[in-house]
Design an enzyme around this catalytic site. Structure first.
Site, PDB file in Angstrom:
ATOM      1  N   GLY A  40      17.891  63.478  32.474  1.00 55.52           N
ATOM      2  CA  GLY A  40      17.617  63.134  33.865  1.00 55.52           C
ATOM      3  C   GLY A  40      17.193  61.688  33.950  1.00 55.52           C
TER       4      GLY A  40
ATOM      5  N   HIS B  45      29.966  63.232  27.934  1.00 55.22           N
ATOM      6  CA  HIS B  45      28.522  63.076  27.900  1.00 55.22           C
ATOM      7  C   HIS B  45      27.746  64.343  27.529  1.00 55.22           C
ATOM      8  CE1 HIS B  45      24.655  61.440  28.940  1.00 55.22           C
ATOM      9  NE2 HIS B  45      24.429  62.380  29.827  1.00 55.22           N
TER      10      HIS B  45
ATOM     11  N   ASP C   9      32.205  59.221  26.864  1.00 53.09           N
ATOM     12  CA  ASP C   9      31.031  59.435  27.719  1.00 53.09           C
ATOM     13  C   ASP C   9      31.089  58.429  28.871  1.00 53.09           C
ATOM     14  OD1 ASP C   9      28.473  59.535  28.855  1.00 53.09           O
ATOM     15  OD2 ASP C   9      27.519  60.042  26.942  1.00 53.09           O
TER      16      ASP C   9
ATOM     17  N   SER D   9      20.721  61.549  26.335  1.00 54.07           N
ATOM     18  CA  SER D   9      20.806  60.907  27.639  1.00 54.07           C
ATOM     19  C   SER D   9      19.439  60.294  27.984  1.00 54.07           C
ATOM     20  CB  SER D   9      21.267  61.958  28.644  1.00 54.07           C
ATOM     21  OG  SER D   9      21.803  61.375  29.770  1.00 54.07           O
ATOM     22  N   TRP D  10      18.862  60.621  29.141  1.00 55.57           N
ATOM     23  CA  TRP D  10      17.492  60.148  29.399  1.00 55.57           C
ATOM     24  C   TRP D  10      16.548  60.619  28.284  1.00 55.57           C
ATOM     25  CZ3 TRP D  10      13.770  57.236  31.197  1.00 55.57           C
ATOM     26  CH2 TRP D  10      12.463  57.736  31.159  1.00 55.57           C
TER      27      TRP D  10
HETATM   28  N1  STX Z   1      21.110  60.356  33.626  1.00 49.93           N
HETATM   29  C1  STX Z   1      21.729  60.990  32.527  1.00 49.93           C
HETATM   30  C2  STX Z   1      20.924  62.161  32.031  1.00 49.93           C
HETATM   31  O1  STX Z   1      19.911  61.997  31.414  1.00 49.93           O
HETATM   32  C3  STX Z   1      21.576  59.044  33.924  1.00 49.93           C
HETATM   33  C4  STX Z   1      21.414  63.480  32.341  1.00 49.93           C
HETATM   34  N2  STX Z   1      22.548  63.784  32.886  1.00 49.93           N
HETATM   35  N3  STX Z   1      22.593  65.133  33.008  1.00 49.93           N
HETATM   36  C5  STX Z   1      21.482  65.623  32.511  1.00 49.93           C
HETATM   37  O2  STX Z   1      20.737  64.612  32.094  1.00 49.93           O
HETATM   38  C6  STX Z   1      21.071  67.075  32.441  1.00 49.93           C
HETATM   39  C7  STX Z   1      22.188  67.901  31.834  1.00 49.93           C
HETATM   40  C8  STX Z   1      19.830  67.236  31.624  1.00 49.93           C
HETATM   41  C9  STX Z   1      20.785  67.612  33.805  1.00 49.93           C
END
Ligand code: STX
Length: 317
Positions: free
Chosen positions: A43, A294, A266, A110-111
């Site tokens: 997120g 991703h 990604d 990701s985050w």
């Molecule tokens: N945000 C990317 C990220 O961290 C820029 C992310 N994208 N989807 C998710 O996290 C979840 C699957 C955890 C909802």
């Protein structure tokens, strides 16, 4: 190809009050006597679904998962006050102490990779190892690519839907325009923006369209926390002091055993960031999955993560 481990239930669940305002929900699963590992979700604002447990050998790991401030089962829901990267870093330490864990492995995509880098660079002596996936360092070029121009060229159809809540006159700064709506006192305006923001990310997360993911991201509970918290962090440049903070501070964590897993295609967190991290940190194992985007659920990513996790537990045991 490695498959997920069987579904398990947590053997412990609890909540921890981390500030006057925030209480975070956490759980432990696997083996209470196994190697400790903490999972940092994405997120920010994504929360931890139960299937995340299935990436970890249930006899070898003591898995700690928690929902970061304002999301999942943490309270208050979608709250932006007292919600910064450094608040989360301090929550991770509070949770570690609360559970009586001296050192642990940090796993994040990701985050979750952003937060793993921020945490490990602040508290390197607490980290036994790092497993990072879909590298995101929250720099302006990364935000610009995904929320302003770039990813739009690959998913112009989904982009059309992302543009819809924002009038043409405000489209030169989509993050700011979304922030205005995501923090509007009109809850209908908020929710429409939250849904469109979240669905944009769901539409672009995988190599192949996934209707289940789209449905989850469109649900109002999930979307409001995810969109509001993400946008708040992005408006504040991740609360970092400098644009390249996470890259310049790699020297603090170079000695920690680490693996970087990245999908070649990604679109949410394009491979340039993983590549730059790899160049700054050649000691970390670098695994590029040639046929993935991703999401951590894509077969190649899932397999690489399970393998890297297995390798690390054998190394430290
Ligand atoms: N945000 C990317 C990220 O961290 C820029 C992310 N994208 N989807 C998710 O996290 C979840 C699957 C955890 C909802």
């Amino acid at each position: 190809m490695r498959e997920l481990y069987p579904a398990i239930e947590p053997y412990l669940e609890g909540s921890l009050q981390v500030s006057d305002l925030h209480t975070i929900h956490f759980e432990e699963s696997g083996n209470p006597l196994g190697q400790p590992i903490v999972l940092l979700h994405g997120g920010p604002g994504g929360g931890c679904p139960p299937f995340y447990r299935q990436y970890f050998h249930p006899e070898k790991w003591r898995l700690v998962m928690f929902d970061q401030r304002g999301c999942g089962q943490s309270k208050p829901h979608a709250e932006l006050r007292e919600n910064t990267t450094w608040d989360l870093v301090s929550d991770i330490e509070k949770l570690r102490e609360h559970l009586g864990i001296e050192k642990w492995v940090v796993f994040g995509g990701s985050w979750g990779s952003t937060l793993s880098l921020a945490y490990s660079q602040t508290h390197p002596s607490r980290c036994l190892g790092l497993i990072l996936r879909g590298i995101f360092m929250l720099r302006q070029k990364e935000l610009r690519w995904f929320y302003q121009e770039g990813a739009s060229y690959i998913f112009p159809d989904a982009w059309e839907e992302y543009l819809k809540p924002i009038p043409i006159t405000e489209r030169d700064d989509m993050i700011a325009a979304y922030y205005k709506r995501l923090t509007s006192p009109d809850l209908e305006v908020q929710l429409a923006a939250a849904r469109a923001w979240s669905i944009w990310e769901a539409s672009t997360s995988r190599l192949f369209f996934d209707s289940e993911l789209m449905q989850k991201f469109g649900e109002s509970e999930f979307a409001s926390a995810f969109a509001r918290i993400e946008c708040h962090y992005f408006m504040n440049k991740g609360f970092f002091e400098t644009e390249d903070q996470l890259l310049s501070n790699v020297y603090r964590i170079r000695q920690i055993p680490a693996a970087i897993v990245q999908g070649r295609y990604d679109v949410v967190c394009p491979m340039i960031s993983a590549w730059e991290l790899h160049q700054a940190w050649p000691e970390a194992e670098f695994i590029v999955v040639p046929d993935a985007g991703h999401s951590m659920s894509e077969p190649g990513i899932r397999s690489a993560l399970i393998e890297a996790t297995e390798k690390l537990v054998n190394l430290i045991s």
